[in-house]
Write a protein that holds these residues in place. Structure first.
Motif, mmCIF file in Angstrom:
data_model
loop_
_atom_site.group_PDB
_atom_site.id
_atom_site.type_symbol
_atom_site.label_atom_id
_atom_site.label_comp_id
_atom_site.label_asym_id
_atom_site.label_seq_id
_atom_site.Cartn_x
_atom_site.Cartn_y
_atom_site.Cartn_z
ATOM 1 N N VAL A 195 -9.832 -24.871 -84.802
ATOM 2 C CA VAL A 195 -9.790 -23.776 -85.827
ATOM 3 C C VAL A 195 -11.023 -23.556 -86.657
ATOM 4 N N ALA A 233 -5.469 -21.308 -89.117
ATOM 5 C CA ALA A 233 -5.956 -20.640 -88.177
ATOM 6 C C ALA A 233 -5.539 -18.994 -88.438
ATOM 7 N N VAL A 235 -7.476 -16.521 -85.834
ATOM 8 C CA VAL A 235 -7.300 -17.115 -84.360
ATOM 9 C C VAL A 235 -5.807 -16.238 -84.056
#
Length: 224
Positions: A57, A87, A92
């Motif tokens: 992450v 995240a 992400v």
């Protein structure tokens, strides 16, 4: 990210027919209806430990997805609320993990697409090494799939697939053609055509077949 949008629109079922590689029927989205399509950063967790996930992450490129092998000891909650929030803050695109997660209500509230093999309340340690960016192998049953950095992953309510780097464009082009044909078939069925005739099937191979290929009346729109 036009390719990501196209992958999400086409769907994993069509992508699989066109050559995408399923990552296992045991993987399900934490929050149904959350689509995911992104380039892959592979992660391997040590048994019962999620240190590698924290490292992934922290270094993931925005818009990438973590594809995680935690199958050596899957029944730990490798992804929790803290990791999901981290995240999300790192931008992400999502996490696919062959292992369990915990805090699923909180994960769902983050809006981060997460696909897992199950749910477990057991916490992990944060000490063992694992690996980030190294190739992993998922779906270790009859059809293991090698996942590498730079591959594409797509996930929806039908499952999760990997598109090997360098092949994604061809797979998507074929899936788009297949999707057009499927839509035409659906329209023909709605107009009363038989799937037996449309798909050129041989129902005489089925025990108990009694015929009856007559044209159907189109169902009212409310019943379709």
């Amino acid at each position: 990210m036009a390719l990501a949008d196209t992958l999400t629109a086409v769907g994993t079922a069509a992508l699989t027919r066109s050559g995408a590689l399923p990552l296992g029927a045991h993987l399900f989205p934490v929050q149904p209806g959350e689509g995911l399509a992104a380039t892959v950063l592979p992660v391997r967790c040590a048994p019962g430990d999620n240190l590698a996930l924290h490292a992934a992450v922290a270094q993931a490129a925005p818009g990438s997805a973590l594809v995680v092998d935690a199958s050596a000891d899957p029944e730990y909650g490798y992804v929790d609320e803290i990791l999901a929030v981290a995240a999300r803050m790192r931008r992400v695109a999502g996490i696919v993990i062959d292992g369990c997660v915990r805090d699923i209500g909180a994960i769902a509230r983050t809006g981060l697409p997460v696909v897992s093999a199950g749910v477990s309340p057991r916490g992990t340690s944060h000490e063992s090494g694992g690996a980030v960016g190294r190739e992993i192998t998922l779906n270790t049953g009859a059809a293991p799939v090698t996942v590498r950095r730079g591959d594409w992953v797509a996930a929806d309510d039908d499952g999760v697939v990997c598109l090997p780097r360098g092949k994604a464009a061809d797979i998507v082009a074929d899936a788009l053609r297949a999707a057009t044909m499927d839509r035409e078939l659906v329209e023909a069925v709605c107009a009363g055509e038989s799937t037996i005739e449309l798909l050129d099937l041989d129902p005489t191979r089925v025990a108990g077949w009694e015929g009856g290929l007559g044209r159907f009346e189109a169902a009212p729109a409310a019943e379709r």
